[in-house]
Design a protein around this motif. Structure first.
Motif, short mmCIF file in Angstrom:
data_model
loop_
_atom_site.label_atom_id
_atom_site.label_comp_id
_atom_site.label_asym_id
_atom_site.label_seq_id
_atom_site.Cartn_x
_atom_site.Cartn_y
_atom_site.Cartn_z
N ALA A 508 0.95 -1.23 0.13
CA ALA A 508 -0.06 -0.15 -0.11
C ALA A 508 0.88 1.39 0.05
O ALA A 508 0.50 2.10 -0.63
N ASN A 509 2.04 1.39 1.00
CA ASN A 509 2.83 2.49 0.71
C ASN A 509 3.53 2.88 -0.30
O ASN A 509 3.48 3.80 -1.02
N LEU A 510 4.03 1.58 -1.06
CA LEU A 510 4.48 1.69 -2.40
C LEU A 510 3.85 2.40 -3.51
O LEU A 510 4.06 2.97 -4.29
N SER A 511 2.42 1.58 -3.44
CA SER A 511 1.39 1.80 -4.54
C SER A 511 1.04 3.35 -4.40
O SER A 511 0.84 3.82 -5.55
N GLU A 512 0.68 3.72 -3.38
CA GLU A 512 0.03 5.08 -3.07
C GLU A 512 0.92 6.12 -3.65
O GLU A 512 0.68 6.99 -4.40
N ASP A 638 3.20 -5.17 -5.53
CA ASP A 638 3.22 -6.44 -4.95
C ASP A 638 4.45 -7.34 -5.10
O ASP A 638 5.14 -8.07 -4.17
N CYS A 639 4.81 -7.45 -6.46
CA CYS A 639 6.00 -8.32 -6.85
C CYS A 639 7.26 -7.75 -6.33
O CYS A 639 8.02 -8.84 -5.81
N ILE A 640 7.28 -6.48 -6.34
CA ILE A 640 8.54 -5.97 -6.03
C ILE A 640 8.78 -6.02 -4.48
O ILE A 640 9.92 -6.44 -3.95
N GLU A 641 7.56 -5.91 -3.78
CA GLU A 641 7.82 -6.01 -2.14
C GLU A 641 8.23 -7.37 -1.89
O GLU A 641 8.97 -7.71 -1.04
N THR A 692 11.22 5.10 -2.15
CA THR A 692 10.55 4.40 -0.91
C THR A 692 11.24 3.23 -0.31
O THR A 692 11.28 3.24 0.98
N LEU A 693 11.63 2.54 -1.26
CA LEU A 693 12.19 1.22 -0.82
C LEU A 693 13.53 1.54 -0.08
O LEU A 693 14.10 0.95 1.01
N ASN A 694 14.34 2.40 -0.81
CA ASN A 694 15.58 2.94 0.03
C ASN A 694 15.47 3.63 1.18
O ASN A 694 16.10 3.51 2.14
N GLY A 695 14.26 4.13 1.59
CA GLY A 695 14.06 4.73 2.82
C GLY A 695 13.66 3.70 3.75
O GLY A 695 14.00 3.95 5.16
N ILE A 696 12.97 2.65 3.29
CA ILE A 696 12.83 1.41 4.19
C ILE A 696 14.18 0.57 4.57
O ILE A 696 14.30 0.36 5.84
N PHE A 697 14.64 0.23 3.54
CA PHE A 697 15.87 -0.47 3.78
C PHE A 697 16.98 0.36 3.80
O PHE A 697 18.39 -0.23 3.32
N HIS A 698 17.12 1.42 4.42
CA HIS A 698 18.39 2.15 4.42
C HIS A 698 19.36 1.22 5.62
O HIS A 698 18.90 0.70 6.31
N SER A 699 20.60 1.81 5.42
CA SER A 699 21.53 0.86 6.44
C SER A 699 21.63 1.76 7.73
O SER A 699 21.29 2.92 7.87
N ARG A 700 21.46 0.68 8.64
CA ARG A 700 21.41 1.43 10.04
C ARG A 700 22.63 1.53 10.65
O ARG A 700 23.60 0.89 10.45
N ILE A 701 22.74 2.51 11.57
CA ILE A 701 23.88 2.90 12.33
C ILE A 701 24.25 1.96 13.70
O ILE A 701 22.98 1.83 14.13
N GLU A 702 24.98 1.51 13.88
CA GLU A 702 25.15 0.45 15.03
C GLU A 702 25.55 1.26 16.18
O GLU A 702 26.52 2.03 16.36
#
Length: 713
Positions: A508-512, A638-641, A692-702
């Motif tokens: 839904a987030n990606l589609s919107e 749907d397919c990408i997610e 949107t995906l880069n915002g979700i799967f961004h690298s985290r700081i330890e």
């Protein structure tokens, strides 16, 4: 029995709607219906008023002119009066000087003849002949022998006196303006003055004759200046106008011929059929219908493709026109400001909620024009500009105050704000008129304006369910309601398939975001994504996102059975949504989000297990392919997610490569052939999904605590 009858009627109504969508001529018939209704409802407001009056009767009431028109007869009368100016004359000094010169020549000639006649040898006739030779032809012809003889016989001293007196009188008279009209009077005055001299009678008479013949007109009519002055006077006359609203005859006054002529010019007498107002109304209706057609075609929305949606718009227009007409009939009620009660904002609010803001704003102007015609009963002109302004402000405020997200709770708030704008609009109109109003009159004006906004919100709330249920349409309000997590179907997904629920939220987030980037309906895509996998609730454990700490059941069954189970979730979901009466747009997204794509994993698995060639058609989704941009984007998301979620260490480069690959494969597979997605829009969709995906799967700081745990471990 009653329920069966209702269901039968509903099915019949929906079948008729489907038939309407397939008939192309229905579109033009609907536009024609709007034009016809507009024409018929406004016809009574443009029919010229016809008075039953007769010559020399008394007027029953004040009669005002409905138009501004020139009274050409009265104008011509005024110009005729102005043309009757005094003639213009010009004084010619050269005429006076010429007469004086001729007199000098006469007396010089007489003196010369007298000097030549010192021996008295010449006869009188010879003297006259000699004198005439010295004079001009014209003067010789004017002076008779009876006049010349006494002068020739006079002594030189007498000649000198006669010359002096004659020149003095002639110069005095000719210095003034002598016209043909006062010529005789001037000669008489000369005669009276010269008669007082002491000269002998014969010489006196000759002197008077010479003086009178020397007095000629020196003040002549100037035709050019006279005509120029006459034209200037005529041109200075302003046309006699009968002004719009001008009282032609007051109550109780006699209707004479002049008044009858003014009534005739104003079109208030029954002189047979006049087609001009009817043609004017027809042109206005054609213009408004043309604007409606243009605005509806130009709306950047999926609703314009179906005749059903045009039918909805037509019904809103007709309902609003009916409200305007009924409200205009209340002008006869003796209440100040009763016309302001018209709840016209309901039309623009419905269009905003069922279509979009652009079409609602354009419609507000059309409603304002129609209102100007409907409410022209208390004015003399064809349109009531005050009510047109009021209706326009009320309609526009209804559009703007609904906001971007049209919650039903916003309708009441918008109604209250519309009431406030109505009150402000009425205050503006009253202050611009600068009239004197009592407190009671002002209270009525403001009360009716406030009630107008309240009625608009009530009617909007009452009509929205009719349009949504009766025409199977989906509004922003309806979409927002369907996005509520407490909806039974969403609760079912959350409880029975939590993995699918999380997957649906991500889709839904990606589609919107993707739909809004290309101008499609982002909210529809979001809500459709919430429900697109509802079919997985039938067999939740056969889908990997719901397999928590359990074996994959597909490992124990054939790929053909697995294919059947996986593929069926689209059709099962569509059936479940139809059963719960969700809008067709949501059902279509659930049914079309996979299109006719190939179930590659089980296809390859079946190919490996079989010695024969396996047909791809057996492992494809039944479709149909995406028919709208929203369905296509949901399918892509749907397919990408699902693919990105399966990656072990996603990074921007690998994610972009995967996204581009999935979109390219679907494009080459023809999954977008039945929707109007362009290549440029697909590129925008890809970029938006990547962001949107880069915002979700961004690298985290330890953080230090995490580093400490790693060191100690």
């Amino acid at each position: 029995m009653k329920k069966a009858m209702v269901a039968k009627i509903k099915r019949l109504f929906q079948d008729n709607l489907r038939n309407i969508e397939r008939i192309k001529m229905v579109k033009w018939s609907l536009y024609g219906l709007v034009a016809l209704i507009m024409y018929l409802t406004m016809l009574s407001n443009v029919i010229p008023e016809s008075l039953d009056v007769s010559l020399y009767s008394r007027a029953d009431h004040d009669i005002a002119s409905p138009i501004t028109i020139e009274n050409k007869t009265a104008t011509e009368d005024e110009r005729s009066k102005a043309a009757q100016i005094d003639a213009k004359y010009v004084y010619r000094d050269e005429v006076s000087q010429s007469q004086v010169d001729q007199l000098n020549d006469l007396f010089s000639g007489i003196e010369k003849v007298k000097k030549n006649d010192s021996d008295d040898a010449e006869t009188t006739e010879e003297k006259i002949t000699e004198l005439e030779s010295l004079l001009s032809v014209s003067m010789s012809a004017e002076l008779s022998n009876e006049t010349l003889v006494p002068l020739l016989e006079a002594e030189l001293s007498q000649i000198s006196l006669i010359k002096e007196l004659t020149l003095s009188e002639v110069m005095e008279v000719m210095t003034d303006r002598v016209s043909i009209d006062n010529l005789e009077q001037s000669k008489t005055d000369v005669e009276d003055r010269l008669s007082l001299t002491s000269l002998p009678t014969e010489q006196k008479k000759a002197m008077i004759t010479v003086a009178q013949q020397s007095i000629v007109p020196n003040y002549f009519l100037d035709p050019e200046q006279t005509e120029q002055s006459r034209q200037e006077a005529i041109e200075a006359v302003q046309p006699v106008m009968i002004r719009e609203g001008q009282i032609i005859v007051e109550e109780g006054a006699m209707i004479n011929r002049e008044v009858m002529e003014q009534l005739r010019l104003a079109g208030l007498l029954d002189e047979g059929f006049d087609a001009v107002p009817y043609i004017g109304l027809a042109l206005l209706v054609i213009l408004l219908t043309g604007y409606l057609y243009y605005f509806f075609q130009d709306v950047n929305s999926r609703v314009r493709s179906a005749n059903t949606n045009l039918l909805i718009l037509v019904l809103i227009y007709l309902s609003t026109l009916l409200v305007l007409k009924l409200s205009s009939l209340m002008q006869g009620i003796e209440l100040p400001g009763i016309a302001y009660i018209v709840p016209v904002a309901v039309g623009s609010m419905l269009i905003k909620m069922l279509f979009n803001e652009q079409l609602a704003i354009a419609s507000s102007f059309l409603f304002g024009v129609c209102a100007g015609v409907f409410f022209n009963g208390e004015i003399t002109g064809p349109m009531n500009a005050s009510l047109a302004f009021y209706v326009l402000m009320s309609s526009l405020s209804g559009v703007f105050f609904l906001g971007k997200r049209n919650h039903r709770s916003n309708i009441l708030k918008a109604g209250l704000l519309v009431s406030l704008i109505n009150i402000v609009s009425v205050a503006i109109l009253l202050m611009l008129k600068n009239g004197q109003y009592s407190g009671i009159e002002l209270s009525y004006h403001f009360l009716f304006a406030f009630v107008s906004g309240f009625l608009s919100s009530m009617l909007t709330l009452g009509l929205m369910p009719f349009f949504e249920a009766g025409f199977r349409i989906i509004s922003t309000t309806r979409l927002i309601e369907l996005s509520n997590p407490n909806h039974p179907l969403l609760r079912k997904i959350l409880v029975e398939t939590p993995g699918t629920y999380h997957h649906s939220v991500m889709v839904a987030n990606l589609s919107e975001a993707a739909c809004e980037s290309i101008g499609a309906n982002g909210l529809l895509a979001r809500v459709g994504a919430y429900y697109h996998d509802i079919g997985k609730t039938k067999r939740p454990h056969f889908f990997i996102e719901n397999q928590m700490n359990m074996e994959n059941p597909h490992d124990k069954i054939s790929p053909y059975l697995s294919k059947t189970i996986i593929v069926s979730h689209a059709t099962d979901g569509a059936e479940m949504l139809r059963k719960h009466r969700l809008p067709k747009e949501i059902v279509d997204i659930a049914e079309q989000h996979h299109g006719t794509t190939l179930l590659k994993f089980f296809y390859y698995k079946a190919s490996e297990q079989s010695d024969q060639q396996v047909s791809e058609a057996e492992f494809r989704y039944p479709g149909p392919r995406a028919q709208t941009k929203e369905a296509a984007v949901v399918g892509i998301a749907d397919c990408i997610e699902a693919a990105v979620r399966s990656m072990t260490k996603p990074n921007p480069d690998t994610i972009e490569s995967l996204v581009r690959k999935i979109i390219t494969e679907r494009l080459e597979d023809g999954q977008f052939d039945e929707c109007d997605l362009s290549l440029r829009e697909l590129d925008i969709v890809a970029k938006t999904i990547l962001e949107t995906l880069n915002g979700i799967f961004h690298s985290r700081i330890e953080y230090p605590t995490e580093l400490k745990k790693k060191v100690t471990s």
